[in-house]
Scaffold this motif. Structure first.
Motif, PDB file in Angstrom:
ATOM      1  N   ARG A   1      -8.093  45.596  27.870  1.00  0.00           N
ATOM      2  CA  ARG A   1      -8.669  45.914  26.556  1.00  0.00           C
ATOM      3  C   ARG A   1      -7.897  47.027  25.860  1.00  0.00           C
ATOM      4  NH1 ARG A   1     -14.733  45.789  29.034  1.00  0.00           N
ATOM      5  NH2 ARG A   1     -15.032  43.525  28.996  1.00  0.00           N
ATOM      6  N   ALA A   2      -7.318  47.939  26.673  1.00  0.00           N
ATOM      7  CA  ALA A   2      -6.592  49.075  26.101  1.00  0.00           C
ATOM      8  C   ALA A   2      -5.125  48.777  25.839  1.00  0.00           C
ATOM      9  CB  ALA A   2      -6.705  50.279  27.039  1.00  0.00           C
ATOM     10  N   ALA A   3      -4.636  47.648  26.357  1.00  0.00           N
ATOM     11  CA  ALA A   3      -3.206  47.337  26.243  1.00  0.00           C
ATOM     12  C   ALA A   3      -2.790  47.172  24.782  1.00  0.00           C
ATOM     13  CB  ALA A   3      -2.888  46.066  27.020  1.00  0.00           C
ATOM     14  N   SER A   4      -1.585  47.610  24.473  1.00  0.00           N
ATOM     15  CA  SER A   4      -1.058  47.420  23.121  1.00  0.00           C
ATOM     16  C   SER A   4      -0.560  45.998  22.918  1.00  0.00           C
ATOM     17  CB  SER A   4       0.074  48.413  22.850  1.00  0.00           C
ATOM     18  OG  SER A   4       1.123  48.243  23.799  1.00  0.00           O
ATOM     19  N   ALA A   5      -0.244  45.310  24.013  1.00  0.00           N
ATOM     20  CA  ALA A   5       0.239  43.926  23.940  1.00  0.00           C
ATOM     21  C   ALA A   5      -0.901  42.966  23.639  1.00  0.00           C
ATOM     22  CB  ALA A   5       0.905  43.533  25.261  1.00  0.00           C
ATOM     23  N   ARG A   6      -0.580  41.853  23.019  1.00  0.00           N
ATOM     24  CA  ARG A   6      -1.555  40.783  22.841  1.00  0.00           C
ATOM     25  C   ARG A   6      -1.773  40.080  24.172  1.00  0.00           C
ATOM     26  NH1 ARG A   6      -3.165  38.521  18.269  1.00  0.00           N
ATOM     27  NH2 ARG A   6      -3.012  36.396  19.080  1.00  0.00           N
ATOM     28  N   VAL A   7      -3.007  39.660  24.398  1.00  0.00           N
ATOM     29  CA  VAL A   7      -3.369  38.929  25.604  1.00  0.00           C
ATOM     30  C   VAL A   7      -3.643  37.475  25.223  1.00  0.00           C
ATOM     31  CG1 VAL A   7      -4.956  38.754  27.553  1.00  0.00           C
ATOM     32  CG2 VAL A   7      -4.397  41.014  26.593  1.00  0.00           C
TER      33      VAL A   7
ATOM     34  N   ALA B   1       3.340  46.492  28.930  1.00  0.00           N
ATOM     35  CA  ALA B   1       3.713  45.118  28.593  1.00  0.00           C
ATOM     36  C   ALA B   1       3.875  44.906  27.093  1.00  0.00           C
ATOM     37  CB  ALA B   1       2.653  44.147  29.130  1.00  0.00           C
ATOM     38  N   ASP B   2       4.773  43.984  26.762  1.00  0.00           N
ATOM     39  CA  ASP B   2       4.929  43.533  25.380  1.00  0.00           C
ATOM     40  C   ASP B   2       4.150  42.247  25.147  1.00  0.00           C
ATOM     41  OD1 ASP B   2       6.908  45.557  24.544  1.00  0.00           O
ATOM     42  OD2 ASP B   2       8.176  44.586  26.035  1.00  0.00           O
ATOM     43  N   ALA B   3       3.777  41.585  26.225  1.00  0.00           N
ATOM     44  CA  ALA B   3       2.954  40.376  26.154  1.00  0.00           C
ATOM     45  C   ALA B   3       2.246  40.223  27.488  1.00  0.00           C
ATOM     46  CB  ALA B   3       3.802  39.142  25.863  1.00  0.00           C
ATOM     47  N   ILE B   4       0.980  39.826  27.433  1.00  0.00           N
ATOM     48  CA  ILE B   4       0.197  39.566  28.639  1.00  0.00           C
ATOM     49  C   ILE B   4      -0.333  38.144  28.549  1.00  0.00           C
ATOM     50  CG2 ILE B   4      -1.804  40.236  30.015  1.00  0.00           C
ATOM     51  CD1 ILE B   4      -1.537  43.054  28.774  1.00  0.00           C
ATOM     52  N   VAL B   5      -0.106  37.371  29.603  1.00  0.00           N
ATOM     53  CA  VAL B   5      -0.498  35.963  29.608  1.00  0.00           C
ATOM     54  C   VAL B   5      -1.451  35.701  30.780  1.00  0.00           C
ATOM     55  CG1 VAL B   5       0.308  33.580  29.668  1.00  0.00           C
ATOM     56  CG2 VAL B   5       1.740  35.354  28.608  1.00  0.00           C
ATOM     57  N   VAL B   6      -2.519  34.980  30.517  1.00  0.00           N
ATOM     58  CA  VAL B   6      -3.428  34.522  31.563  1.00  0.00           C
ATOM     59  C   VAL B   6      -3.065  33.072  31.863  1.00  0.00           C
ATOM     60  CG1 VAL B   6      -5.831  34.146  32.227  1.00  0.00           C
ATOM     61  CG2 VAL B   6      -5.237  36.067  30.736  1.00  0.00           C
ATOM     62  N   ALA B   7      -2.642  32.814  33.082  1.00  0.00           N
ATOM     63  CA  ALA B   7      -2.143  31.490  33.458  1.00  0.00           C
ATOM     64  C   ALA B   7      -3.249  30.432  33.438  1.00  0.00           C
ATOM     65  CB  ALA B   7      -1.523  31.554  34.854  1.00  0.00           C
TER      66      ALA B   7
END
Length: 323
Positions: free
Chosen positions: A221-227, A193-199
């Motif tokens: 936690r390991a994702a390169s995308a911002r959450v 992902a380039d972006a991760i969103v929590v609805a």
């Protein structure tokens, strides 16, 4: 970014499905790809068929067939079959099943009984419409949410729909979740992902079950995308439903700051890099940022498609994907 953005949304419930439409519209206009990881904790067997309320709300919303007045189910549906089932004493007379909705449940159940996984059944269901996104269940395992009260244990849907959360729970359980694994594609979507969103979904019964599937928190936690998360609390109250009661059960203050602390900052072992809060909660900003979470103040009432999409634009910008 030169390539099309890949966005992942963690979601469940009415708020999650409403927000998903605005996010889908924005991501699609940018030529990107949206993957929605759906909560399956409120799934259940009823009248011999497998129901997936959060999954179906998401599917119907993105397919533009959802009953927006009720917030769930199919637009223009009838309940003739449900009435006949009740006449035979089958199912729950307080749990409404629409005829069109039952068609989806019967199709899903047929595929599951033929040996298809939950993921495969959902793939077949969503292929009917051009929904502009890929829906994934959080897991293929059955992890129905159980509400434990002082008197007895009941399915989440009974507590939520029949009793309207009027019975104080001692805790929420998802039996078997310790040995579950993420559904195929979930971990890859988070990693790519380039972006991760929590609805803006119920944190306790819609988002927490997703996070509790072994491997999901680690992948976040390991994702390169911002959450980036969107607060489901405005002015100290849930936008819809009984999230305040659920939060009280797990010892979380019903506030934008309380939910932010519940999810936690990624730099401190939580999941959030950013948090969007409503203008009504602007006073919480300093406290949330002290947790290590970048905070955006914006209008969060999803009163229409334009406002919802504007929220999605701000969420993507907070995740490092400006329009």
């Amino acid at each position: 970014m030169n390539r099309s953005p890949r966005v992942v949304l963690l979601a469940g419930g009415v708020g999650g499905s409403t927000f998903a439409v605005g996010l889908r519209d924005e991501v699609r206009e940018r030529g990107g790809e949206l993957t929605v990881v759906c909560n399956t904790g409120d799934d259940l067997w009823l009248a011999g068929v497998r129901l997936q309320p959060d999954v179906d709300s998401m599917l119907y919303a993105l397919a533009d067939v959802k009953d927006t007045t009720k917030g769930w189910g199919r637009r223009g549906d009838s309940t003739r079959v449900a009435g006949e089932l009740h006449a035979w004493g089958v199912g729950w007379d307080w749990f409404e099943l629409g005829d069109l909705d039952l068609g989806a449940h019967l199709a899903r159940t047929s595929w599951l009984r033929e040996g298809a996984s939950v993921s495969e059944a959902l793939r077949r269901l969503q292929s009917r419409w051009d929904i502009g996104a890929t829906l994934l269940p959080m897991t293929d395992a059955e992890l129905d949410t159980r509400v434990v009260t002082a008197e007895r244990t009941m399915h989440f849907q009974e507590w939520w729909t029949r009793f309207r959360a009027s019975i104080l729970p001692e805790r929420f359980d998802n039996p078997g979740i310790e040995t579950a694994v993420p559904a195929p594609g979930v971990l890859d979507a988070l990693a790519q992902a380039d972006a991760i969103v929590v609805a803006p979904s119920n944190p306790v019964v819609s988002i927490d079950p997703i996070l509790a599937v072994p491997g999901v928190r680690g992948a976040l936690r390991a994702a390169s995308a911002r959450v980036v998360g969107v607060s489901p609390i405005i002015g100290g109250a849930p936008v819809r439903g009984m999230a305040d009661i659920c939060l009280r059960v797990v010892g979380v203050t019903c506030s934008a700051a309380g939910v932010a602390a519940h999810y936690g900052a990624r730099e401190s072992g939580g999941i959030l890099d950013g948090w969007m809060i409503a203008e009504e909660d602007a006073a919480d900003r300093a406290g949330i940022e002290a947790l290590g979470v970048t905070t955006t103040v914006a209008p969060l009432w999803m009163t229409d498609a334009a406002h919802t999409r504007a929220m999605a634009v701000r969420a993507l910008a907070a995740a490092g994907l400006p329009g």
